[in-house]
Design a protein around this motif. Structure first.
Motif, PDB file in Angstrom:
ATOM      1  N   LEU A 222      14.550  -1.495  -5.824  1.00 43.33           N
ATOM      2  CA  LEU A 222      14.120  -0.129  -5.372  1.00 43.33           C
ATOM      3  C   LEU A 222      13.378   0.620  -6.374  1.00 43.33           C
ATOM      4  O   LEU A 222      12.184   0.937  -5.992  1.00 43.33           O
ATOM      5  CB  LEU A 222      15.324   0.485  -4.629  1.00 43.33           C
ATOM      6  CG  LEU A 222      14.937   1.793  -4.002  1.00 43.33           C
ATOM      7  CD1 LEU A 222      14.120   1.618  -3.136  1.00 43.33           C
ATOM      8  CD2 LEU A 222      16.209   2.828  -4.168  1.00 43.33           C
ATOM      9  N   ILE A 223      14.008   0.485  -7.603  1.00 38.46           N
ATOM     10  CA  ILE A 223      13.245   1.176  -8.624  1.00 38.46           C
ATOM     11  C   ILE A 223      12.010   0.717  -9.042  1.00 38.46           C
ATOM     12  O   ILE A 223      10.925   1.749  -9.114  1.00 38.46           O
ATOM     13  CB  ILE A 223      14.295   1.490  -9.794  1.00 38.46           C
ATOM     14  CG1 ILE A 223      15.471   2.552  -9.294  1.00 38.46           C
ATOM     15  CG2 ILE A 223      13.685   2.056 -10.892  1.00 38.46           C
ATOM     16  CD1 ILE A 223      16.417   2.809 -10.431  1.00 38.46           C
ATOM     17  N   TYR A 224      11.894  -0.369  -9.157  1.00 35.05           N
ATOM     18  CA  TYR A 224      10.528  -1.006  -9.439  1.00 35.05           C
ATOM     19  C   TYR A 224       9.532  -0.638  -8.567  1.00 35.05           C
ATOM     20  O   TYR A 224       8.267  -0.220  -8.856  1.00 35.05           O
ATOM     21  CB  TYR A 224      10.561  -2.577  -9.866  1.00 35.05           C
ATOM     22  CG  TYR A 224      11.648  -3.048 -10.797  1.00 35.05           C
ATOM     23  CD1 TYR A 224      11.837  -2.204 -11.880  1.00 35.05           C
ATOM     24  CD2 TYR A 224      12.368  -4.098 -10.824  1.00 35.05           C
ATOM     25  CE1 TYR A 224      12.947  -2.513 -12.802  1.00 35.05           C
ATOM     26  CE2 TYR A 224      13.152  -4.770 -11.739  1.00 35.05           C
ATOM     27  CZ  TYR A 224      13.416  -3.954 -12.643  1.00 35.05           C
ATOM     28  OH  TYR A 224      14.474  -4.242 -13.670  1.00 35.05           O
ATOM     29  N   ALA A 225       9.905  -0.829  -7.288  1.00 37.32           N
ATOM     30  CA  ALA A 225       9.036  -0.536  -6.135  1.00 37.32           C
ATOM     31  C   ALA A 225       8.637   0.747  -6.150  1.00 37.32           C
ATOM     32  O   ALA A 225       7.389   1.287  -6.051  1.00 37.32           O
ATOM     33  CB  ALA A 225       9.641  -0.891  -4.608  1.00 37.32           C
ATOM     34  N   PHE A 226       9.715   1.659  -6.362  1.00 36.00           N
ATOM     35  CA  PHE A 226       9.474   3.050  -6.394  1.00 36.00           C
ATOM     36  C   PHE A 226       8.239   3.570  -7.370  1.00 36.00           C
ATOM     37  O   PHE A 226       7.308   4.293  -7.167  1.00 36.00           O
ATOM     38  CB  PHE A 226      10.671   3.826  -6.625  1.00 36.00           C
ATOM     39  CG  PHE A 226      10.690   5.236  -7.130  1.00 36.00           C
ATOM     40  CD1 PHE A 226      10.319   6.438  -6.237  1.00 36.00           C
ATOM     41  CD2 PHE A 226      10.958   5.398  -8.475  1.00 36.00           C
ATOM     42  CE1 PHE A 226      10.217   7.630  -6.902  1.00 36.00           C
ATOM     43  CE2 PHE A 226      10.786   6.604  -8.945  1.00 36.00           C
ATOM     44  CZ  PHE A 226      10.486   7.646  -8.340  1.00 36.00           C
ATOM     45  N   GLN A 227       8.535   2.945  -8.647  1.00 32.48           N
ATOM     46  CA  GLN A 227       7.749   3.305  -9.751  1.00 32.48           C
ATOM     47  C   GLN A 227       6.263   2.870  -9.485  1.00 32.48           C
ATOM     48  O   GLN A 227       5.224   3.494  -9.713  1.00 32.48           O
ATOM     49  CB  GLN A 227       8.331   2.647 -11.273  1.00 32.48           C
ATOM     50  CG  GLN A 227       9.432   3.178 -11.597  1.00 32.48           C
ATOM     51  CD  GLN A 227      10.270   2.422 -12.848  1.00 32.48           C
ATOM     52  OE1 GLN A 227       9.819   1.458 -12.702  1.00 32.48           O
ATOM     53  NE2 GLN A 227      10.803   3.260 -13.335  1.00 32.48           N
ATOM     54  N   ALA A 228       5.977   1.540  -8.965  1.00 29.40           N
ATOM     55  CA  ALA A 228       4.853   1.091  -8.441  1.00 29.40           C
ATOM     56  C   ALA A 228       4.260   2.110  -7.502  1.00 29.40           C
ATOM     57  O   ALA A 228       2.938   2.465  -7.774  1.00 29.40           O
ATOM     58  CB  ALA A 228       5.035  -0.194  -8.065  1.00 29.40           C
ATOM     59  N   VAL A 229       4.932   2.378  -6.726  1.00 26.96           N
ATOM     60  CA  VAL A 229       4.129   3.582  -5.464  1.00 26.96           C
ATOM     61  C   VAL A 229       3.540   4.832  -6.077  1.00 26.96           C
ATOM     62  O   VAL A 229       2.723   5.373  -6.006  1.00 26.96           O
ATOM     63  CB  VAL A 229       5.284   3.623  -4.521  1.00 26.96           C
ATOM     64  CG1 VAL A 229       4.863   4.759  -3.605  1.00 26.96           C
ATOM     65  CG2 VAL A 229       5.669   2.536  -3.651  1.00 26.96           C
ATOM     66  N   ILE A 230       4.835   5.212  -7.060  1.00 27.20           N
ATOM     67  CA  ILE A 230       4.418   6.627  -7.507  1.00 27.20           C
ATOM     68  C   ILE A 230       3.317   6.397  -8.764  1.00 27.20           C
ATOM     69  O   ILE A 230       2.253   7.319  -8.802  1.00 27.20           O
ATOM     70  CB  ILE A 230       5.697   7.161  -8.449  1.00 27.20           C
ATOM     71  CG1 ILE A 230       6.716   7.446  -7.333  1.00 27.20           C
ATOM     72  CG2 ILE A 230       5.412   8.511  -9.238  1.00 27.20           C
ATOM     73  CD1 ILE A 230       6.353   8.649  -6.376  1.00 27.20           C
ATOM     74  N   ILE A 231       3.265   5.537  -9.421  1.00 28.84           N
ATOM     75  CA  ILE A 231       1.929   5.222 -10.286  1.00 28.84           C
ATOM     76  C   ILE A 231       0.826   5.079  -9.707  1.00 28.84           C
ATOM     77  O   ILE A 231      -0.196   5.642  -9.990  1.00 28.84           O
ATOM     78  CB  ILE A 231       2.403   3.935 -11.447  1.00 28.84           C
ATOM     79  CG1 ILE A 231       3.559   4.220 -12.335  1.00 28.84           C
ATOM     80  CG2 ILE A 231       1.138   3.476 -12.170  1.00 28.84           C
ATOM     81  CD1 ILE A 231       3.766   3.228 -13.174  1.00 28.84           C
ATOM     82  N   GLY A 232       0.883   4.323  -8.629  1.00 32.02           N
ATOM     83  CA  GLY A 232      -0.492   4.221  -7.794  1.00 32.02           C
ATOM     84  C   GLY A 232      -0.941   5.136  -7.035  1.00 32.02           C
ATOM     85  O   GLY A 232      -2.132   5.329  -6.904  1.00 32.02           O
ATOM     86  N   GLY A 233      -0.095   6.253  -6.822  1.00 32.63           N
ATOM     87  CA  GLY A 233      -0.394   7.463  -5.957  1.00 32.63           C
ATOM     88  C   GLY A 233      -0.117   7.051  -4.526  1.00 32.63           C
ATOM     89  O   GLY A 233      -0.330   6.036  -4.133  1.00 32.63           O
ATOM     90  N   LEU A 234       0.475   8.048  -3.877  1.00 33.10           N
ATOM     91  CA  LEU A 234       1.202   7.822  -2.671  1.00 33.10           C
ATOM     92  C   LEU A 234      -0.059   7.627  -1.569  1.00 33.10           C
ATOM     93  O   LEU A 234      -1.165   8.166  -1.653  1.00 33.10           O
ATOM     94  CB  LEU A 234       1.640   8.890  -2.114  1.00 33.10           C
ATOM     95  CG  LEU A 234       3.383   9.477  -3.018  1.00 33.10           C
ATOM     96  CD1 LEU A 234       3.884  10.867  -2.463  1.00 33.10           C
ATOM     97  CD2 LEU A 234       4.275   8.446  -2.881  1.00 33.10           C
ATOM     98  N   GLY A 235       0.270   6.571  -0.760  1.00 31.15           N
ATOM     99  CA  GLY A 235      -0.768   6.201   0.387  1.00 31.15           C
ATOM    100  C   GLY A 235      -1.845   5.334   0.209  1.00 31.15           C
ATOM    101  O   GLY A 235      -2.615   5.071   0.929  1.00 31.15           O
ATOM    102  N   SER A 236      -1.830   5.011  -0.998  1.00 29.54           N
ATOM    103  CA  SER A 236      -2.998   4.068  -1.621  1.00 29.54           C
ATOM    104  C   SER A 236      -2.140   2.480  -1.860  1.00 29.54           C
ATOM    105  O   SER A 236      -1.548   2.548  -2.790  1.00 29.54           O
ATOM    106  CB  SER A 236      -3.672   4.403  -2.653  1.00 29.54           C
ATOM    107  OG  SER A 236      -4.438   3.340  -3.175  1.00 29.54           O
ATOM    108  N   LEU A 237      -2.572   1.619  -0.911  1.00 28.20           N
ATOM    109  CA  LEU A 237      -1.926   0.193  -1.293  1.00 28.20           C
ATOM    110  C   LEU A 237      -2.453  -0.484  -2.587  1.00 28.20           C
ATOM    111  O   LEU A 237      -1.768  -1.249  -3.275  1.00 28.20           O
ATOM    112  CB  LEU A 237      -2.099  -0.555  -0.068  1.00 28.20           C
ATOM    113  CG  LEU A 237      -1.218  -0.168   1.229  1.00 28.20           C
ATOM    114  CD1 LEU A 237      -1.626  -0.805   2.519  1.00 28.20           C
ATOM    115  CD2 LEU A 237       0.182  -0.568   0.809  1.00 28.20           C
TER     116      LEU A 237
END
Lengths: 287, 355
Positions: A222-237
């Motif tokens: 969950l933490i790795y996934a969360f970090q990927a989402v936040i680094i990428g910016g919310l809403g951008s796949l």
């Protein structure tokens, strides 16, 4: 030479993290819900695949195809009957309910499958590799990365080219107005979580083939996934993929320097991005 | 408005009859608990230590989440840093463990400053996971500190625990062995910390800053418009909560006398349990964590033999309470009876109806 190899490994590992993150990103994008049990669902799907492999003697890929609709159904039911009841202005209920779900799921898996490490049997594919001249890459990591790209292309197509995608975007923007247009937000949310569970199944397949897993590794995923989402910016796949690659690179480079620093290096990379670009590299959503 | 300025036209009060009785009972209860070691066995003292320290952790998480609106899953960061700072003071600086507890509180505040700096950049649910990531960073970092045992951990030196402040005196008075005297000492400290925590939080919530805090939680924009500095309130609450959690962490590890990064930064022990205590008891009230910790202790005693099923049950109970009674057991009790033992709501009484 060894550095090129390390970098390639890191980028390919990023594909796996992007797969962990895509489901999280999708659900958050549509209903502003963060499922704290996301990592535990990945582990649960891995056990489901393992169960099918051991009981029916299937290949992990076939088992994943059977597991996918089951996970789809679980996601739909979970959202429809449990998580939809927690949505609202207050952020506490969804957080605490999914946290409770995470603890319950971990311990149910522990009780059902014991704390022993498991791995999906892979056969020849786990050792197969392709020689690219300057470096040799494993077929399985390459396949993972390719799947991550396919999932992101697929989700973007779904989002921007289909009627369902339009309903997703409409509900995300304004659930009340969307419901005036004949959309039922509750059902849309249920379908979104169900689709996220399909991605979870794919992530679980590669997780189980590439490394050992046990009931307690969910929160770290969950933490790795969360970090990927936040680094990428919310809403951008695509941003999520970039975020996954950054975490993957940081971990692989960290591990190459000192094996004890692998996980720490990923966290530090995340904190640096948070410091420099608080809204991520490719922010799209307003919130 | 009345023009008569000699007598105040109305009175703003927070006291209720129940709260006055509760205050008297609370003082009596603390007095009884102080004398508990004179007639209780070592097992009960250890159980009470566990209950009191969990109560402190629960009150501070409740302050953060229930009143401050900041749902953290990273409280283990402050428990762990508090505990490690205490160990550092004892092992590296040769301090006595008891004053080193204060070092634990201090260390927690110091690490809370960069933590808040990062975590405040994340909103709502992402704040929760962000605090968790930072706690993980601290766990992995402390595992690199070889002087404090690295990844496998270390124990307090025997000399330090034997000669701890006041243990000789307690051992003589109670005629017990050194280890039992240590349990009594840590129990008293836990009692003092729990009583001080509840008194301080109660006082804070009844004060003007406490009102500002509730206003920020309920509607940050509206609170700002009447002059509340929402950002400062968040910092204040976050650092206060870290300080108390750090003190509790250091105290818990004085009693345990053995530390490892995985135990001291355990998300289950120091955050999941605390969350369930507050949810089951009732979030956003002072009474809630008190009820919650009692229920939690009873559940743990009942289900202790069932291993993972215990945590499974706790998770399910948490979900059910959140869905059925989001304000917890204390919420149900107040709805039925209207009793408030620690009222923080301001009520208007007196004043004339004619104007």
């Amino acid at each position: 030479m060894i550095w090129i190899d390390t970098l390639a490994q890191g980028i390919l590992l990023g594909g796996l993290y992007a797969l962990f993150a895509a489901g999280l990103s999708l659900v958050f994008g549509i209903m502003r819900l963060v499922n704290l049990a996301h990592g535990d669902f990945i582990v649960m799907a891995a056990y489901l695949i393992l169960l099918l492999v051991t009981l029916m003697g299937l290949s992990p890929f076939v088992a994943a195809i059977i597991a996918a609709p089951v996970m789809f159904g679980i996601g739909w039911g979970l959202q429809k009957h449990l998580l939809n009841r927690t949505l609202g202005n207050d952020i506490l209920p969804p957080l605490l309910v999914t946290f409770g779900l995470s603890i319950a799921l971990q311990n149910a898996l522990l009780e059902g499958f014991s704390a022993d490490s498991q791995r999906l049997p892979t056969g020849a594919i786990s050792t197969a590799s392709i020689d690219l001249g300057v470096l040799t890459v494993g077929v399985l990591p390459l396949l993972t990365f390719g799947s991550a790209i396919a999932v992101i292309v697929g989700l973007n197509q779904l989002f921007y080219r289909t009627e369902l995608g339009r309903a997703f975007r409409a509900t995300s923007d304004d659930a009340t107005t969307a419901s005036l247009m004949g959309i039922r937000p509750g059902n849309i949310f249920a379908i979104a979580t169900a689709i996220a569970m399909l991605v979870v199944t794919l992530a679980a397949l590669y997780l189980g083939m590439r490394s050992n897993f046990d009931p307690n590794i969910g929160p770290a995923r969950l933490i790795y996934a969360f970090q990927a989402v936040i680094i990428g910016g919310l809403g951008s796949l695509w941003g999520t993929l970039a975020g996954g690659i950054i975490i993957g690179l940081a971990q692989t480079v960290g591990a190459a320097v000192n094996p004890e620093w692998q996980i720490l290096a990923g966290h530090v990379a995340f904190l640096i991005v948070l410091l420099v670009r608080p809204r991520g590299l490719f922010p799209r959503a307003v919130d | 408005m009345r023009t008569d300025t000699h007598t105040p036209p109305f009175v703003v009060s927070t006291h209720t009859r129940a709260s006055q009785i509760a205050a008297v009972l609370a003082v009596a209860l603390v007095a009884v608990l102080i004398f508990l070691p004179f007639f209780a066995g070592r097992g009960l003292i250890q159980d009470m230590f566990f209950i009191l320290t969990m109560l402190v952790l629960a009150q501070f998480w409740n302050l953060l989440a229930g009143y401050g609106g900041m749902v953290s899953i990273g409280q283990q960061a402050f428990v762990g840093m508090g505990a490690y700072a205490m160990f550092g003071g004892v092992i590296l600086a040769g301090m006595d463990p008891i004053p080193a507890i204060l070092l634990g509180g201090l260390a927690a505040v110091i690490v809370a400053i960069p933590t808040a700096f990062f975590a405040f950049r994340l909103q709502g649910p992402y704040f929760a996971i962000g605090t968790w990531v930072i706690a993980e960073v601290m766990r992995l970092s402390m595992a690199q500190v070889k002087a404090l045992g690295g990844g496998t951990g270390t124990s307090l030196p025997r000399s330090a625990t034997r000669e701890m402040w006041a243990t000789d005196w307690i051992a003589t008075v109670f005629d017990v062995r050194n280890s039992a005297a240590r349990d009594i000492l840590t129990y008293w400290l836990a009692l003092a910390l729990a009583a001080a925590t509840i008194a301080a939080i109660y006082a804070l919530l009844r004060s003007k800053p406490g009102l500002a805090l509730s206003a920020v939680r309920d509607n940050p924009e509206a609170a700002k418009s009447v002059g509340v500095d929402a950002g400062r309130m968040k910092w204040f609450v976050f650092l206060t909560s870290a300080f108390g959690t750090g003190l509790a962490g250091a105290l818990i590890y004085v009693q345990k006398a053995r530390i490892s990064p995985d135990a001291a930064f355990s998300v289950t022990d120091w955050t999941a349990y605390v969350l369930f205590i507050v949810i089951i008891g009732g979030i956003g009230t002072i009474e809630g964590p008190i009820i919650g910790v009692i229920v939690f202790f009873l559940l743990q005693s009942l289900l202790a033999d069932y291993g993972s099923w215990y945590l499974f049950t706790l998770g399910i109970i948490g979900i059910v309470v959140m869905l059925v009674a989001p304000r917890g057991l204390w919420g149900l009790i107040t709805d039925k009876t209207g009793i408030q033992l620690f009222p923080v709501r301001r009520r208007l009484s007196g004043g004339a109806l004619d104007t």
